[in-house]
Design an enzyme around this catalytic site. Structure first.
Site, PDB file in Angstrom:
ATOM      1  N   GLU A 205       1.148  -1.031  -0.265  1.00  0.00           N
ATOM      2  CA  GLU A 205       0.120  -0.220   0.112  1.00  0.00           C
ATOM      3  C   GLU A 205       1.382   1.138  -0.011  1.00  0.00           C
ATOM      4  O   GLU A 205       1.196   2.307   0.595  1.00  0.00           O
ATOM      5  CB  GLU A 205      -0.916  -0.170   0.958  1.00  0.00           C
ATOM      6  CG  GLU A 205      -2.716  -1.082   0.865  1.00  0.00           C
ATOM      7  CD  GLU A 205      -3.310  -0.770   2.403  1.00  0.00           C
ATOM      8  OE1 GLU A 205      -3.413   0.295   2.169  1.00  0.00           O
ATOM      9  OE2 GLU A 205      -3.775  -1.618   2.268  1.00  0.00           O
ATOM     10  N   GLY A 206       2.237   1.495  -1.221  1.00  0.00           N
ATOM     11  CA  GLY A 206       3.100   2.300  -1.044  1.00  0.00           C
ATOM     12  C   GLY A 206       4.516   1.919  -0.250  1.00  0.00           C
ATOM     13  O   GLY A 206       4.157   1.818   1.824  1.00  0.00           O
TER      14      GLY A 206
END
Length: 826
Positions: free
Chosen positions: A501-502
């Site tokens: 997620e990043g």
């Protein structure tokens, strides 16, 4: 009177007006009044007239629009337009997608603490609490993490069935579609509890309730799509996954090479307009078992079948697994944490336009849809997982450090171990507060773009620090994997949370401050929008209003930052009680400092700031620690200001402000324009950097809370699976703590008598027999010591295996095949 008096009065009134953010006419009137008073009291007339001329020179041009707009604002607008960093469409979408909550106050230099403290205390509904106490508790009891991660490499059929039957995949799906209709806060609590026993189970439940088909359908789906898919997702008939990341586009999701060409094709026996997709995705959680695949791709319409635009943009679609041409690849193997994860591919896969999420109307709006939902998902799953792991690590490690003895002393009493325990306690307290704060923001209806990145980054990073200390304290107990090990798999899982997620490096260096400086700043985004207005008159008027609001804001924060630095933030209005008021004052200081640093950096570096990732990362650290500290104070207030929590709050708070000053120091010492860095240092740190890391004395108090039963420890353990059962060795060890403490005086008495006796080496039962004969212990005390020995053995024991048990099924199959070939050849 001295010639300097009028000028000192001029500066003093200006500083007071700036500190309190008085409007320009008020400042001019006050200064004029004070100068008249100086004159009447005998101040030097010439000096007074010169000071009054300075006031007029400043006030008149600024207060008269006919002078200000053409002579000041218009040239500045031209200069601003030149230095304004260009915003791409993707950046503009990201900025417009999020909402601003209390984090905006942290950029103000003068936070309105009442806005934070008036937020309702996060509370679950009766149905949500019943779900946690019932199905979630039962699912935890059924979970055998060793069986999942080592034996089966998957959840058991019973676990899969239980999850689907009890609608764990439909936590946030509304009840009218067959879901549970829970709030984001309940989602957080569910994931947190599951993560305290198994990262595989928590991620399996978390992903469908985060960014994925259900969330996207609820926001953008057509009514037909909602009616068909949401009930099936809620009860587990459909298992979802979402394909975003690919080999050529990880964090840079806007550059995905996967594409779809609008064309005619066959679907369910009819000839329809649709999209022919070619894609290659990897790292897709639940892909190997998914029946419904969400997909992000770039859509093109070369033949103009649906309009004049050829490059339509990023679009989202739903693909049933059995769609012709869809290929679900073999499983990935993420660090022994065997949640279902793998690649998804397809070449010229045809779907009708009705399979686009939101239908044809949302073609090309995929990036906006993703950004709006990403912050919601990022606020819950990973921060909650980090919270569950960190809190469980704190609770069980405190118990283990009390039970485990070396040199006749609990290992938690050694200062080196105590130092690690203090870090565990403080970080677990901070993670708990931060993860709940972001979940509560979503539950209130916010779309917290900046807090979600702060929570994702810092909850996972602090959880990793906790896991490291947990492993160090447990030593061999932590590194020997097996059914009795409750620490090793969490240690293995944390790099996964750091990455997904990043990636955290990108999140810190680009996103937190990069997005926060524009979205949360009270003036920057307004100025940018004003400078882009098409009407010249309106553009000048709006820019003028926001520009001079910003200038006054910057002057005020410079004064406030210097004053708080000069007084060590000991003076100033602040909320809280006698214990926490000093904390609020410190945050007021660093809020003003952040605003000064942000304004200076944006003014002098302009568009180059986005490439100064080290500076951006350090300023992001300041914003993050301000938000974390605010979350901890809110938690403390919501809990009723419990005195027992004060050591945890104090340790975590001092750790946060120490990190703030380290980040500011690094930013100033490495500021690209060195003289500006020196001047800012004198303004921000007039007495030098003063904040210190938590003291050893404070660390002792925090660590001690983990090693004995108390209210603060119980509050930290809230929401965890600590039921002692066969599949929960951590829960068993935690349950021993009180009995171990009650047995300690008996143990000390017995060991002292044994040491002073002339008894030869005997086994433990024989020692107890001798103690009974000699009268050192009673029969009841003997039972206490026997039980203490059993609990200690359970706490410190590790597993061992036959070599064949550790060989993989693939190795065994290959080995048997080789033997078969050898026998056939013979």
């Amino acid at each position: 009177m001295s010639i300097a008096i009028p000028f000192l009065a001029f500066l003093l009134v200006g500083a007071i007006a700036a500190y309190h953010r008085l409007r320009l006419p008020v400042w001019a009137a006050l200064t004029a009044t004070v100068l008249v008073g100086c004159y009447l009291l005998g101040a030097n007339p010439v000096a007074t007239i010169v000071a009054a001329a300075l006031v007029a020179l400043i006030a008149v041009p600024l207060l008269v629009p006919a002078i200000r707009l053409p002579l000041i604002t218009k040239p500045l607008l031209g200069f601003y337009t030149k230095i304004l960093p260009p915003l791409s469409e993707t950046e503009r979408t990201a900025l417009e997608a999020g909402t601003v909550g209390f984090e905006g106050e942290l950029f103000s230099g003068k936070p309105d603490w009442q806005q934070l403290l008036s937020q309702p205390k996060p509370v679950l509904s009766a149905d949500e609490q019943a779900f946690l106490d019932g199905p979630v508790e039962e699912l935890c009891k059924m979970t055998n993490d060793w069986q999942i991660t080592h034996i089966d490499a998957d959840l058991s059929p019973e676990l899969w069935g239980y999850i689907k039957k009890n609608k764990f995949f439909g936590l946030n799906i509304p009840k009218e579609y067959g879901g549970l209709g829970f709030t984001a806060l309940a989602n957080h609590k569910v994931i947190q509890k599951l993560a305290s026993v198994s990262s595989v189970v928590s991620s399996t439940v978390g992903v469908p309730n985060s960014l994925g088909p259900a969330e996207l359908l609820m926001h953008y789906g057509t009514q037909e799509q909602k009616d068909h898919y949401l009930p099936r997702l809620a009860d587990g008939r459909e298992v979802p996954c979402f394909g975003l990341t690919g080999p050529w586009a990880g964090s840079d999701a806007t550059s995905i090479p996967d594409f779809g060409i609008v064309t005619m094709g066959d679907w369910n026996g009819a000839r329809v307009v649709g999209v022919k997709l070619t894609f290659d995705k990897r790292y897709i959680t639940l892909a190997p078992v998914a029946t419904l695949i969400g997909l992000a791709f770039r859509m093109y319409d070369p033949d103009g079948l649906i309009g004049d635009k050829r490059d339509i943009g990023i679009t989202l679609a739903l693909l049933p697994r059995d769609t012709a041409g869809v290929e679900v690849g073999r499983r990935h193997f993420p660090l022994n944490c065997t949640f279902q994860n793998g690649p998804v591919r397809g070449k010229e896969v045809f779907i009708p336009l009705s399979q686009l999420i939101g239908g044809e109307a949302y073609a090309g709006k995929g990036w906006q849809m993703l950004v709006e939902c990403l912050s919601i998902g990022r606020s819950i799953t990973l921060p909650s997982s980090g919270s569950g792991g960190a809190k469980m690590g704190a609770i069980v490690t405190g118990a283990y450090a009390r039970i485990r003895k070396q040199f006749g002393l609990s290992v938690g009493r050694f200062e080196g171990v105590e130092e690690a325990l203090a870090r565990i306690a403080g970080h677990a307290f901070a993670v708990s507060a931060l993860s709940q704060a972001t979940a509560a923001a979503v539950a209130r209806g916010e779309n917290p773009a900046v807090p979600s990145t702060i929570a994702k980054y810092h909850c996972t990073e602090m959880a990793r620090e906790v896991a490291k200390d947990v492993m160090d304290i447990h030593g061999g107990k932590g590194i020997i994997l097996g059914p009795k090990n409750y620490a090793g798999r969490n240690w293995q899982a944390l790099p996964i949370m750091i990455t997904v997620e990043g990636a955290n490096i990108m999140t810190r260096s680009l996103m937190i401050f990069g997005q926060g400086a524009i979205l949360c700043h009270p003036w920057v985004l307004k100025e940018m929008k004003a400078a882009m207005l098409p009407d010249e008159t309106e553009r000048l008027r709006e820019f003028d209003k926001n520009l001079f609001g910003h200038i006054g804001f910057a002057i005020s924060n410079a004064v406030r930052s210097w004053w708080y630095g000069l007084t060590a933030a000991r003076i100033g209005a602040a909320p809280g009680d006698a214990y926490t008021r000093r904390y609020y004052r410190k945050l007021n200081r660093y809020s003003a400092t952040l605003a000064v640093m942000a304004d200076t950096s944006m003014l002098l570096l302009g568009g180059k700031l986005k490439f100064k990732e080290s500076l951006s990362g350090r300023l992001g650290d300041v914003l993050s620690q301000l938000y974390i500290a605010s979350s901890m104070l809110k938690r403390y207030e919501d809990q009723g200001r419990p005195a027992g929590d004060q050591p945890l709050l104090a340790w975590a708070f001092h750790d946060a402000v120490h990190k703030i000053e380290l980040a500011l120091s690094g930013a100033l010492r490495n500021f690209p324009i060195r003289p500006v860095g020196w001047l800012l240092w004198a303004l921000i740190f007039p007495w030098g950097r003063r904040a210190q890391a938590p003291s050893d004395r404070l660390g002792h108090r925090a660590a001690s809370l983990l090693m004995s039963p108390n209210d603060a420890r119980d509050r930290l353990a809230e929401g965890l699976f600590i039921t002692p059962c066969e599949n929960n060795p951590a829960g068993r060890i935690n349950s021993y703590l009180q009995k171990v403490i009650l047995a300690e005086p008996v143990e000390r008495k017995f060991l002292k008598a044994l040491k002073n006796s002339d008894i030869e080496a005997l086994d433990f039962p024989s020692q107890l027999d001798e103690g009974m004969r000699e009268g050192w212990i009673t029969a009841e005390e003997r039972k206490q010591l026997e039980e203490l020995r059993e609990m200690t053995i359970d706490a410190i024991s590790v597993d061992d295996f036959d070599a064949a048990e550790l060989r993989s099924a693939g190795y065994k199959a290959l080995h048997e095949a080789d033997h078969g070939d050898a026998r056939a050849a013979a």
